[in-house]
Design a protein around this motif. Structure first.
Motif, PDB file in Angstrom:
ATOM      1  N   TRP A   2       0.853  -1.191   0.000  1.00  0.00           N
ATOM      2  CA  TRP A   2       0.000   0.000   0.000  1.00  0.00           C
ATOM      3  C   TRP A   2       0.885   1.235   0.000  1.00  0.00           C
ATOM      4  N   GLN A   3       0.444   2.275  -0.677  1.00  0.00           N
ATOM      5  CA  GLN A   3       1.144   3.552  -0.601  1.00  0.00           C
ATOM      6  C   GLN A   3       0.198   4.670  -0.999  1.00  0.00           C
ATOM      7  N   ARG A   4       0.498   5.861  -0.527  1.00  0.00           N
ATOM      8  CA  ARG A   4      -0.275   7.032  -0.917  1.00  0.00           C
ATOM      9  C   ARG A   4       0.186   7.500  -2.296  1.00  0.00           C
ATOM     10  N   GLU A  11      -3.957   4.774 -12.225  1.00  0.00           N
ATOM     11  CA  GLU A  11      -3.178   3.552 -11.990  1.00  0.00           C
ATOM     12  C   GLU A  11      -3.129   2.670 -13.232  1.00  0.00           C
ATOM     13  N   SER A  14      -2.082  -1.861 -10.420  1.00  0.00           N
ATOM     14  CA  SER A  14      -2.614  -2.404  -9.173  1.00  0.00           C
ATOM     15  C   SER A  14      -4.048  -1.922  -8.965  1.00  0.00           C
ATOM     16  N   GLY A  16      -6.411  -3.786  -6.899  1.00  0.00           N
ATOM     17  CA  GLY A  16      -7.071  -4.488  -5.809  1.00  0.00           C
ATOM     18  C   GLY A  16      -7.890  -5.653  -6.335  1.00  0.00           C
ATOM     19  N   ASP A  60       5.068  -2.987  -8.640  1.00  0.00           N
ATOM     20  CA  ASP A  60       3.926  -3.115  -7.730  1.00  0.00           C
ATOM     21  C   ASP A  60       2.895  -2.024  -7.984  1.00  0.00           C
ATOM     22  N   ARG A  61       3.352  -0.835  -8.353  1.00  0.00           N
ATOM     23  CA  ARG A  61       2.472   0.272  -8.736  1.00  0.00           C
ATOM     24  C   ARG A  61       3.116   0.990  -9.903  1.00  0.00           C
ATOM     25  N   GLN A 178       3.928   0.640   2.474  1.00  0.00           N
ATOM     26  CA  GLN A 178       3.791  -0.339   3.555  1.00  0.00           C
ATOM     27  C   GLN A 178       3.444  -1.695   2.958  1.00  0.00           C
ATOM     28  N   GLU A 185      -5.205  -2.760   7.935  1.00  0.00           N
ATOM     29  CA  GLU A 185      -5.340  -1.426   7.371  1.00  0.00           C
ATOM     30  C   GLU A 185      -4.038  -0.645   7.529  1.00  0.00           C
ATOM     31  N   PRO A 186      -3.699   0.198   6.540  1.00  0.00           N
ATOM     32  CA  PRO A 186      -2.471   1.003   6.649  1.00  0.00           C
ATOM     33  C   PRO A 186      -2.591   2.080   7.710  1.00  0.00           C
TER      34      PRO A 186
END
Length: 201
Positions: A2-4, A11, A14, A16, A60-61, A178, A185-186
């Motif tokens: 996860w990242q902001r 996107e 990724s 979800g 990953d993103r 993260q 949850e982040p």
């Protein structure tokens, strides 16, 4: 992972539990009533091209953020998390030590930054000629908070005057990554509690 991401982020890799088409429908819903048809069509075409280009990649993103107004620009960012396999040597640890020496492009520099939880990362930036245009590039690195790997973020911006902004955005993106177990949850990273007053109100 996860990242902001920047506001308006589009996107490419990724989504979800959604399909790319479902993600795009969700994204465009916020533009109902004000997004011009031409802009909507351009976003759809760009999204589909990006998804195709990054299909099967190890990122990953990956995606873009579009900035309008007085300084319009397109900013590209991609993230790769390199995990250390338990019981093996960790080459990423050595990589982390020497990354501040890295240089990318013309007029390149490298600067360190400190994440909110105390980790120290590095962002190298420089300029490149791409398809006849001068663009800004960044490559940043920081250790995962658990110490079991490294996060790499690569960035590019179409506006050569936004070098500082891209470096800051790269550092921000790095510091928010993260790797979380399923269902967790982040949380915003915080500085570790230290000293005799740690844990007191």
């Amino acid at each position: 992972m996860w990242q902001r991401m920047p506001q308006g982020w589009i996107e490419f890799t990724s989504f979800g539990e959604a399909t790319p088409d479902e993600w795009l429908e969700w994204y465009l819903a916020s533009g109902e009533g004000w997004l011009p048809d031409a802009a909507r069509a351009a976003i759809v075409d760009g999204f589909r091209a990006g998804v195709t280009a990054f299909a099967g990649s190890d990122f990953d993103r990956a995606g873009v953020s579009i900035t309008l107004g007085e300084r319009p620009a397109v900013t590209f960012l991609c993230t790769n998390v390199v995990r250390v396999v338990e019981g093996t040597d960790a080459p990423s640890l050595e990589f982390h030590r020497f990354f501040p020496l890295a240089r990318f492009g013309v007029d390149s520099t490298a600067e360190t930054f400190t994440a909110p939880d105390g980790r120290v990362g590095t962002v190298a930036s420089g300029t490149l000629e791409l398809a006849g245009s001068r663009v800004i590039t960044t490559v940043g690195e920081i250790r995962l908070s658990a110490g079991d790997g490294t996060v790499l973020v690569m960035g590019m911006c179409s506006d050569a005057a936004q070098r500082r902004e891209l470096a800051v955005l790269t550092a921000f993106t790095l510091s928010t990554v993260q790797v979380l177990p399923a269902g967790v949850e982040p949380a915003w990273p915080e500085a570790p509690a230290t000293g005799p007053a740690a844990g007191t109100p």
